[in-house]
Design a protein around this motif. Structure first.
Motif, PDB file in Angstrom:
ATOM      1  N   GLN A   1       0.823  -1.209   0.000  1.00 50.55           N
ATOM      2  CA  GLN A   1       0.000   0.000   0.000  1.00 50.55           C
ATOM      3  C   GLN A   1       0.859   1.260   0.000  1.00 50.55           C
ATOM      4  OE1 GLN A   1      -2.355  -0.919   3.453  1.00 50.55           O
ATOM      5  NE2 GLN A   1      -3.984  -1.905   2.264  1.00 50.55           N
ATOM      6  N   LEU A   2       1.936   1.246   0.773  1.00 43.11           N
ATOM      7  CA  LEU A   2       2.878   2.366   0.741  1.00 43.11           C
ATOM      8  C   LEU A   2       3.494   2.509  -0.649  1.00 43.11           C
ATOM      9  CD1 LEU A   2       4.646   1.717   4.142  1.00 43.11           C
ATOM     10  CD2 LEU A   2       3.487   3.856   3.558  1.00 43.11           C
ATOM     11  N   ALA A   3       3.904   1.401  -1.216  1.00 42.34           N
ATOM     12  CA  ALA A   3       4.553   1.433  -2.527  1.00 42.34           C
ATOM     13  C   ALA A   3       3.599   1.862  -3.627  1.00 42.34           C
ATOM     14  CB  ALA A   3       5.141   0.066  -2.849  1.00 42.34           C
ATOM     15  N   ALA A   4       2.293   1.643  -3.428  1.00 41.70           N
ATOM     16  CA  ALA A   4       1.309   2.042  -4.442  1.00 41.70           C
ATOM     17  C   ALA A   4       1.342   3.543  -4.693  1.00 41.70           C
ATOM     18  CB  ALA A   4      -0.089   1.613  -4.002  1.00 41.70           C
ATOM     19  N   VAL A   5       1.702   4.322  -3.657  1.00 37.95           N
ATOM     20  CA  VAL A   5       1.822   5.774  -3.835  1.00 37.95           C
ATOM     21  C   VAL A   5       2.956   6.094  -4.799  1.00 37.95           C
ATOM     22  CG1 VAL A   5       2.384   7.937  -2.662  1.00 37.95           C
ATOM     23  CG2 VAL A   5       0.834   6.285  -1.576  1.00 37.95           C
ATOM     24  N   GLY A   6       4.122   5.469  -4.587  1.00 38.84           N
ATOM     25  CA  GLY A   6       5.248   5.691  -5.478  1.00 38.84           C
ATOM     26  C   GLY A   6       4.962   5.253  -6.896  1.00 38.84           C
ATOM     27  N   GLU A   7       4.326   4.108  -7.042  1.00 38.39           N
ATOM     28  CA  GLU A   7       3.983   3.615  -8.382  1.00 38.39           C
ATOM     29  C   GLU A   7       3.085   4.604  -9.098  1.00 38.39           C
ATOM     30  OE1 GLU A   7       1.631   2.188 -11.477  1.00 38.39           O
ATOM     31  OE2 GLU A   7       0.727   2.426  -9.485  1.00 38.39           O
ATOM     32  N   LYS A   8       2.054   5.096  -8.411  1.00 34.32           N
ATOM     33  CA  LYS A   8       1.103   6.034  -9.013  1.00 34.32           C
ATOM     34  C   LYS A   8       1.773   7.334  -9.421  1.00 34.32           C
ATOM     35  CE  LYS A   8      -1.490   8.338  -6.110  1.00 34.32           C
ATOM     36  NZ  LYS A   8      -0.958   9.738  -6.272  1.00 34.32           N
ATOM     37  N   ASN A   9       2.555   7.906  -8.520  1.00 36.58           N
ATOM     38  CA  ASN A   9       3.108   9.229  -8.801  1.00 36.58           C
ATOM     39  C   ASN A   9       4.181   9.193  -9.875  1.00 36.58           C
ATOM     40  OD1 ASN A   9       1.299  10.220  -6.997  1.00 36.58           O
ATOM     41  ND2 ASN A   9       2.748  10.491  -5.320  1.00 36.58           N
ATOM     42  N   HIS A  10       4.976   8.133  -9.921  1.00 36.72           N
ATOM     43  CA  HIS A  10       5.916   7.991 -11.039  1.00 36.72           C
ATOM     44  C   HIS A  10       5.160   7.805 -12.351  1.00 36.72           C
ATOM     45  CE1 HIS A  10       9.851   8.072  -9.152  1.00 36.72           C
ATOM     46  NE2 HIS A  10       9.368   7.359  -8.157  1.00 36.72           N
ATOM     47  N   ARG A  11       4.080   7.064 -12.318  1.00 41.74           N
ATOM     48  CA  ARG A  11       3.283   6.875 -13.538  1.00 41.74           C
ATOM     49  C   ARG A  11       2.685   8.205 -14.004  1.00 41.74           C
ATOM     50  NH1 ARG A  11      -1.911   5.382 -12.814  1.00 41.74           N
ATOM     51  NH2 ARG A  11      -1.319   4.183 -10.956  1.00 41.74           N
ATOM     52  N   HIS A  12       2.183   8.994 -13.072  1.00 42.85           N
ATOM     53  CA  HIS A  12       1.603  10.288 -13.443  1.00 42.85           C
ATOM     54  C   HIS A  12       2.640  11.211 -14.080  1.00 42.85           C
ATOM     55  CE1 HIS A  12      -2.026  10.146 -10.405  1.00 42.85           C
ATOM     56  NE2 HIS A  12      -2.096   9.216 -11.340  1.00 42.85           N
ATOM     57  N   SER A  13       3.860  11.192 -13.570  1.00 43.14           N
ATOM     58  CA  SER A  13       4.869  12.142 -14.050  1.00 43.14           C
ATOM     59  C   SER A  13       5.307  11.868 -15.480  1.00 43.14           C
ATOM     60  CB  SER A  13       6.100  12.128 -13.135  1.00 43.14           C
ATOM     61  OG  SER A  13       6.864  10.953 -13.330  1.00 43.14           O
ATOM     62  N   ALA A  14       4.998  10.704 -15.997  1.00 39.46           N
ATOM     63  CA  ALA A  14       5.370  10.388 -17.376  1.00 39.46           C
ATOM     64  C   ALA A  14       4.734  11.361 -18.363  1.00 39.46           C
ATOM     65  CB  ALA A  14       4.972   8.953 -17.711  1.00 39.46           C
ATOM     66  N   ALA A  15       3.614  11.998 -17.958  1.00 39.32           N
ATOM     67  CA  ALA A  15       2.936  12.960 -18.826  1.00 39.32           C
ATOM     68  C   ALA A  15       3.291  14.401 -18.486  1.00 39.32           C
ATOM     69  CB  ALA A  15       1.424  12.763 -18.715  1.00 39.32           C
ATOM     70  N   ASN A  16       4.305  14.596 -17.637  1.00 41.73           N
ATOM     71  CA  ASN A  16       4.675  15.948 -17.214  1.00 41.73           C
ATOM     72  C   ASN A  16       6.084  16.287 -17.698  1.00 41.73           C
ATOM     73  OD1 ASN A  16       5.091  18.410 -16.005  1.00 41.73           O
ATOM     74  ND2 ASN A  16       4.828  17.675 -13.903  1.00 41.73           N
ATOM     75  N   PRO A  17       6.202  17.081 -18.750  1.00 41.00           N
ATOM     76  CA  PRO A  17       7.536  17.399 -19.279  1.00 41.00           C
ATOM     77  C   PRO A  17       8.385  18.235 -18.328  1.00 41.00           C
ATOM     78  CG  PRO A  17       5.854  18.718 -20.368  1.00 41.00           C
ATOM     79  CD  PRO A  17       5.134  17.704 -19.540  1.00 41.00           C
TER      80      PRO A  17
ATOM     81  N   VAL B   1      -8.021  12.714  -8.463  1.00 45.50           N
ATOM     82  CA  VAL B   1      -6.700  12.485  -9.032  1.00 45.50           C
ATOM     83  C   VAL B   1      -5.717  13.237  -8.146  1.00 45.50           C
ATOM     84  CG1 VAL B   1      -5.180  12.714 -11.022  1.00 45.50           C
ATOM     85  CG2 VAL B   1      -7.620  12.227 -11.352  1.00 45.50           C
ATOM     86  N   VAL B   2      -4.851  12.496  -7.490  1.00 47.74           N
ATOM     87  CA  VAL B   2      -3.889  13.068  -6.542  1.00 47.74           C
ATOM     88  C   VAL B   2      -2.507  13.087  -7.183  1.00 47.74           C
ATOM     89  CG1 VAL B   2      -2.815  12.831  -4.281  1.00 47.74           C
ATOM     90  CG2 VAL B   2      -5.236  12.278  -4.571  1.00 47.74           C
ATOM     91  N   ASN B   3      -1.902  14.260  -7.189  1.00 48.14           N
ATOM     92  CA  ASN B   3      -0.570  14.478  -7.753  1.00 48.14           C
ATOM     93  C   ASN B   3      -0.477  14.084  -9.230  1.00 48.14           C
ATOM     94  OD1 ASN B   3       0.595  15.648  -5.452  1.00 48.14           O
ATOM     95  ND2 ASN B   3       1.068  13.644  -4.577  1.00 48.14           N
ATOM     96  N   PRO B   4      -1.333  14.680 -10.068  1.00 47.07           N
ATOM     97  CA  PRO B   4      -1.197  14.409 -11.498  1.00 47.07           C
ATOM     98  C   PRO B   4       0.143  14.877 -12.054  1.00 47.07           C
ATOM     99  CG  PRO B   4      -2.686  16.255 -11.114  1.00 47.07           C
ATOM    100  CD  PRO B   4      -2.434  15.618  -9.783  1.00 47.07           C
ATOM    101  N   SER B   5       0.789  15.815 -11.381  1.00 49.64           N
ATOM    102  CA  SER B   5       2.102  16.296 -11.814  1.00 49.64           C
ATOM    103  C   SER B   5       3.208  15.275 -11.608  1.00 49.64           C
ATOM    104  CB  SER B   5       2.473  17.555 -11.025  1.00 49.64           C
ATOM    105  OG  SER B   5       2.709  17.224  -9.657  1.00 49.64           O
ATOM    106  N   GLY B   6       2.943  14.263 -10.789  1.00 47.78           N
ATOM    107  CA  GLY B   6       3.974  13.333 -10.340  1.00 47.78           C
ATOM    108  C   GLY B   6       4.348  13.553  -8.889  1.00 47.78           C
ATOM    109  N   GLY B   7       3.854  14.675  -8.321  1.00 47.24           N
ATOM    110  CA  GLY B   7       4.127  14.948  -6.922  1.00 47.24           C
ATOM    111  C   GLY B   7       5.602  15.186  -6.654  1.00 47.24           C
ATOM    112  N   LEU B   8       5.926  15.360  -5.389  1.00 43.95           N
ATOM    113  CA  LEU B   8       7.317  15.578  -5.013  1.00 43.95           C
ATOM    114  C   LEU B   8       8.170  14.366  -5.347  1.00 43.95           C
ATOM    115  CD1 LEU B   8       5.606  17.636  -3.348  1.00 43.95           C
ATOM    116  CD2 LEU B   8       7.332  17.437  -1.563  1.00 43.95           C
ATOM    117  N   ILE B   9       7.592  13.172  -5.224  1.00 41.90           N
ATOM    118  CA  ILE B   9       8.333  11.934  -5.437  1.00 41.90           C
ATOM    119  C   ILE B   9       8.925  11.866  -6.834  1.00 41.90           C
ATOM    120  CG2 ILE B   9       7.965   9.445  -5.809  1.00 41.90           C
ATOM    121  CD1 ILE B   9       6.323   9.400  -3.252  1.00 41.90           C
ATOM    122  N   SER B  10       8.191  12.330  -7.837  1.00 44.10           N
ATOM    123  CA  SER B  10       8.670  12.186  -9.205  1.00 44.10           C
ATOM    124  C   SER B  10       8.832  13.510  -9.945  1.00 44.10           C
ATOM    125  CB  SER B  10       7.735  11.264  -9.996  1.00 44.10           C
ATOM    126  OG  SER B  10       8.372  10.777 -11.149  1.00 44.10           O
TER     127      SER B  10
END
Length: 397
Positions: free
Chosen positions: A172-188, A335-344
């Motif tokens: 569950q913790l790792a799901a946050v990292g997976e999501k935010n890295h995935r979101h950042s793929a669309a953020n140049p 949708v939380v952290n569509p930018s990729g958040g701080l993590i990504s």
């Protein structure tokens, strides 16, 4: 507050690994500030004050930075509130405008950081003098003090407590990292655009158990800017089509609740974030049920979970299930952290809170490109710094 404030222009640089680009902080600031002015279609001569955030530069670095935009003699404020610095500068700009003191104020944040993990905040080597000595003392009394990066220890120990208290899992913790890295793929503009599987996140290097590298935000170079204006200014300059209302905003600092329990969950800011959110909801007349898109302070994956609870997105202890359910990504409730958040996306301390605002403005205008949240009308930004400060901002279009 006597009036409404609007964000009428935003801009950011790309966030980058420290040292990867040969530029100075004032060059970053010029790029981000110039982009915000261009976005609003106005000149720097219309800016009446500037609130400028930075943590790692010298005391009047704000002046050095804004002089690149223009030397008009306006008041310039140097702002430092740890990781909440950018949002604190934004809150200052909003207050200047909403109070009726000014019609157009620049909020600017930048950081040129060193490589590697952040320290404990005791630059002199005298740990007792650290602004966060009380926070680390609470942690050390319960968990000891390890050889791992000190900030990661605080949040890693909060994650351990959450697992012990509520049954939260590593997945569950790792799901946050997976999501935010995935979101950042669309953020140049993001520092990283790599997509990882849940297995990749779990299998990356452990920073402080249970947190792995892909669940931790990096140090970053970058800048962000926002122009905050009055309704009178918006109308006078024909900016109705660009303006996004700051519907509610609150800055909170620690109370005794942060320290009384002896829990790292409280020390890293869940009660602080809850207090700021409650005040912002009351001021705006909005609730979490009205929010479509969220940019929150995921410095470590566990802090995203704690913030879900603080914002009222779920009950205490249920955030792990919320993260794993898909409710916080595209197709879910928010949708939380569509930018990729701080993590990504990255975390240049002084710029982070203003970059969150920029992302939400783009989302609410429908200008977010491949990461656009459908029909977004209300956005929430959450930015926190140990020591402590939390800022929650509700934006409405």
């Amino acid at each position: 507050m006597t009036g409404t404030a609007f964000v009428v222009g935003v801009g950011t640089t790309k966030f980058e690994k420290p040292g990867s680009r040969a530029w100075q902080y004032w060059e970053m600031a010029k790029e981000a500030g110039g982009a915000a002015l261009a976005d609003a279609g106005i000149g720097y001569d219309l800016v009446e004050q500037a609130a400028v955030g930075h943590c790692h530069q010298s005391s009047t670095a704000a002046q050095r930075a804004v002089y690149e935009l223009g030397r008009t003699g306006i008041p310039v404020y140097n702002v430092n509130n740890n990781c909440a610095t950018g949002s604190t500068a934004l809150a200052m700009a909003r207050r200047f405008v909403a109070s009726g003191a000014d019609d157009c104020v620049l909020a600017l944040g930048f950081e040129k950081m060193a490589k590697g993990a952040l320290g404990a905040g005791a630059d002199s080597g005298d740990f007792a003098a650290s602004p966060v000595a009380r926070h680390y003392g609470i942690m050390a009394a319960r968990h000891g003090f390890a050889a791992t990066p000190p900030t990661a220890q605080l949040f890693g120990n909060a994650a351990r407590e959450h697992m012990e208290r509520y049954g939260t899992t590593r997945e569950q913790l790792a799901a946050v990292g997976e999501k935010n890295h995935r979101h950042s793929a669309a953020n140049p503009r993001a520092q990283f655009q790599d997509v990882y599987t849940l297995r990749d996140v779990l299998g990356s290097r452990t920073v402080h158990d249970p947190l792995t590298k892909l669940q931790c935000s990096p140090t970053s170079d970058g800048a962000a800017a926002a122009l905050v204006a009055s309704e009178r200014f918006v109308r006078a300059h024909g900016l109705q089509g660009r303006a996004v209302e700051i519907a509610g905003q609150a800055l909170a600092t620690d109370t005794e609740e942060t320290f009384a329990s002896g829990s790292c969950i409280d020390v890293v800011g869940r009660p602080l974030s809850r207090a700021a959110a409650g005040r912002a909801y009351r001021e705006s007349g909005l609730g979490i049920e009205d929010v479509d898109v969220v940019e929150l302070h995921d410095c470590f994956s566990v802090n995203e979970l704690l913030t879900y609870e603080a914002l009222g997105m779920c009950a205490e202890g249920d955030s792990g299930e919320l993260a794993a359910s898909g409710a916080t990504t595209y197709g879910g409730r928010w949708v939380v952290n569509p930018s990729g958040g701080l993590i990504s996306k990255g975390h240049p301390l002084g710029a982070t809170g203003i970059a969150q605002c920029a992302e939400l403005v783009w989302q609410l205008r429908g200008e977010a490109g491949g990461r656009q949240v459908a029909d977004a009308r209300v956005g929430l930004a959450h930015n926190i710094g140990l020591g402590g400060a939390a800022v929650v901002t509700l934006l409405r279009r």
